[in-house]
Design an enzyme around this catalytic site. Structure first.
Site, mmCIF file in Angstrom:
data_model
loop_
_atom_site.group_PDB
_atom_site.id
_atom_site.type_symbol
_atom_site.label_atom_id
_atom_site.label_comp_id
_atom_site.label_asym_id
_atom_site.label_seq_id
_atom_site.Cartn_x
_atom_site.Cartn_y
_atom_site.Cartn_z
ATOM 1 C CG HIS A 219 -1.795 1.155 1.275
ATOM 2 N ND1 HIS A 219 -3.071 1.247 0.550
ATOM 3 C CD2 HIS A 219 -1.896 2.469 2.040
ATOM 4 C CE1 HIS A 219 -3.711 2.385 0.635
ATOM 5 N NE2 HIS A 219 -2.913 3.014 1.776
ATOM 6 C CG ASP B 56 -5.477 -0.683 2.786
ATOM 7 O OD1 ASP B 56 -5.154 -1.758 1.951
ATOM 8 O OD2 ASP B 56 -5.941 0.371 2.136
#
Ligand code: GRF
Length: 192
Positions: A109, A145
């Protein structure tokens, strides 16, 4: 030797960095297959050129995420996969895959998680006015995430940065970080 499946949705530059690391021997892994949930993803060309099997299932053709994941799992079952590597894969996994491959899915990410989860992480960082950002490799779980962080790499953020310049700087860090983390995981991940 780590047997990996790579999931992409777009250009696949992280896939390319991982493949390069495998080819030059910096990453002791075998890329068994590449899945894109988008049929026209540019990264698929790289898989074709390197004769890597492609699982070409379009997520948009399914009624639900569950149906899509179930279909995908059937294809994945044909390969002895140790680890699923999300690399620019733009779907949130929710069901069967997470159960079948628990603790064996990683993502990268473009922020220093837990900061700036979700889409447009680089823009979020610029809007927040931070002086440092970066990228995070983490395990994937049911949270967005939010899975366990494995490793991060930092980059500076300059006053003159645009979303494009910051994204490029972070992407360079991603290409260095992801293969290195995968190689470390290959040593510690329990056998299936
Ligand atoms: C990367 O910035 C990655 O962090 C994010 O999506 C982007 C994918 O780029 N998840 P690419 O397809 O690997 O070039």
């Amino acid at each position: 030797m780590l047997n990996i499946a790579i999931f992409i949705s777009g250009r696949g530059s992280n896939f390319s960095a991982i493949l390069d690391a495998v080819l030059i021997g910096n990453l002791k892994a075998c890329i068994l297959c590449v899945h894109s949930n988008k049929p026209g993803a540019a990264g698929l060309e790289l898989a074709r050129r390197n004769n890597i099997p492609i699982i070409d299932i379009c997520s948009a053709n399914f009624e639900s995420v569950m149906d899509y994941e179930r279909a995908l799992c059937k294809h994945l079952a044909l390969f002895p996969i140790d680890l699923i590597v999300l690399a620019g894969y733009m779907r949130v996994l929710r069901g069967p895959i997470l159960d079948l491959y628990a603790g064996r899915i990683v993502n990268i990410h473009p922020s220093l998680l837990p900061a700036f989860k979700g889409l447009n992480a680089q823009r979020q960082a610029l809007e927040a006015g931070v002086s440092e950002s970066g990228c995070t490799v983490h395990f994937v779980d049911k949270t967005l995430d939010g899975g366990q962080i494995i490793k991060q790499a930092k980059v500076p953020v300059y006053d003159t940065d645009t979303e494009a310049t910051l994204s490029a700087r972070i992407l360079e860090a991603e290409h260095e970080l992801y293969p290195r983390v995968l190689n470390n995981l290959s040593r510690v991940l329990p056998e299936r």
